[in-house]
Scaffold this active site. Sequence first.
Site, PDB file in Angstrom:
ATOM      1  N   CYS A 158      -0.448   4.153   2.107  1.00  0.00           N
ATOM      2  CA  CYS A 158      -0.330   3.946   3.570  1.00  0.00           C
ATOM      3  C   CYS A 158       1.128   4.133   4.023  1.00  0.00           C
ATOM      4  O   CYS A 158       1.389   4.721   5.065  1.00  0.00           O
ATOM      5  CB  CYS A 158      -0.742   2.537   3.979  1.00  0.00           C
ATOM      6  SG  CYS A 158      -2.209   1.911   3.210  1.00  0.00           S
ATOM      7  N   ASP A 159       2.070   3.585   3.274  1.00  0.00           N
ATOM      8  CA  ASP A 159       3.452   3.473   3.757  1.00  0.00           C
ATOM      9  C   ASP A 159       4.455   4.373   3.040  1.00  0.00           C
ATOM     10  O   ASP A 159       5.622   4.446   3.430  1.00  0.00           O
ATOM     11  CB  ASP A 159       3.926   2.011   3.605  1.00  0.00           C
ATOM     12  CG  ASP A 159       3.071   1.056   4.432  1.00  0.00           C
ATOM     13  OD1 ASP A 159       2.540   1.486   5.472  1.00  0.00           O
ATOM     14  OD2 ASP A 159       2.928  -0.115   4.032  1.00  0.00           O
ATOM     15  N   CYS A 205       0.836  -1.205   0.000  1.00  0.00           N
ATOM     16  CA  CYS A 205       0.000   0.000   0.000  1.00  0.00           C
ATOM     17  C   CYS A 205       0.871   1.255   0.000  1.00  0.00           C
ATOM     18  O   CYS A 205       1.379   1.672   1.049  1.00  0.00           O
ATOM     19  CB  CYS A 205      -0.912  -0.011   1.225  1.00  0.00           C
ATOM     20  SG  CYS A 205      -1.950   1.451   1.305  1.00  0.00           S
TER      21      CYS A 205
END
Length: 302
Positions: free
Chosen positions: A132-133, A129
């Site tokens: 997200c990261d 992701c």
Amino acid sequence: MYDTIIVGAGTAGLTAAIYLRRASKKVLVFEAKSYGGQIINASIIDNYPAEPHISGFDFATKLYNQAKELGSEIRFEKVVNIEDGDIKKVITEKDTYECKTIILATGSDNRKLGLEDEDKLIGKGISYCATCDGNFYKNKVVAVAGGGNSAIEDALYLSNLASKVYVIHRRDEFRAEDKLLNELKEKNNVEFILNSNVTKLNSNDLLESIELTDKDGNKKVINLDGLFIAVGRIPENENFASIVNLNENGYVIATEDCNTNVPGIFVAGDNRTKTVRQLVTAASDGAVAASEAIKYINKNKL
Ligand code: NAP
């Protein structure tokens, strides 16, 4: 006793809940992770009618709130089994719940590359992701594996954070849309490596480098800090395999009106057989499956 239990609080499941609640049906939605499903990780959605430029998080949150405000009950419990019968049962890790109809809307999960240490290195250099990261890789070197829209969107997102982004794809043609690809080709910190697979992860607690093997069998090693894997998704139907028919790829075999082989059990969204898996078709499935469930309850005077 619920009229309908929906398994999965993604776009399909929450849309089904909205339709059922508007028909005054008693609805329970189960979600094993967080609400929203796959779309919650999309940075920007530009192909949903009348909602241009909305973030995946905002879209999912609006949908979740809409379903809640209409009176849907939503529980964060993992469903481990379902049972057919005059009264159907949905079994979670915590309890057993009874209902008249079930809608399976579990969507799909990340496909893995299947490499040694891939699981062990999640959060230590491996991610599925980018939105997200990605922030953890500011000014670092990363690679994205895959050639679909997700991979190219991830690479675009990462190119604004990382110092260098390799895009590794096993063919020399992409599934991704030209518009996205052309945008990525304009970036001066992006390098495409085609006809190549990631074949090894080298780490010392954290990921340090990856080995690539091209179609002629030549190997090379790239030093990097992060590898974002975006090679598609697999349906999450294994817990229902003994009740509904799945095809050879694990999708619930469904009619276009979201019926399965079991009367009263319906399927909506990316986990069913269909040709177009998009946000708008997930929402559409939710509406269709809910309408079919309502029809089933009324017809059988349940
Ligand atoms: P996808 O379109 O199925 O693409 C998966 C990619 O991963 C393909 O390029 C495939 O290569 C590659 N791949 C699969 N297995 C692999 C393996 N074992 N090793 C190496 N490479 C592998 O999946 P997606 O990108 O996740 O997209 C899923 C759906 O969501 C699509 O319909 C897509 O259009 C949609 N989507 C839309 C948006 C948007 O509209 N903004 C954003 C994201 C996703 P091959 O091409 O060689 O098979």
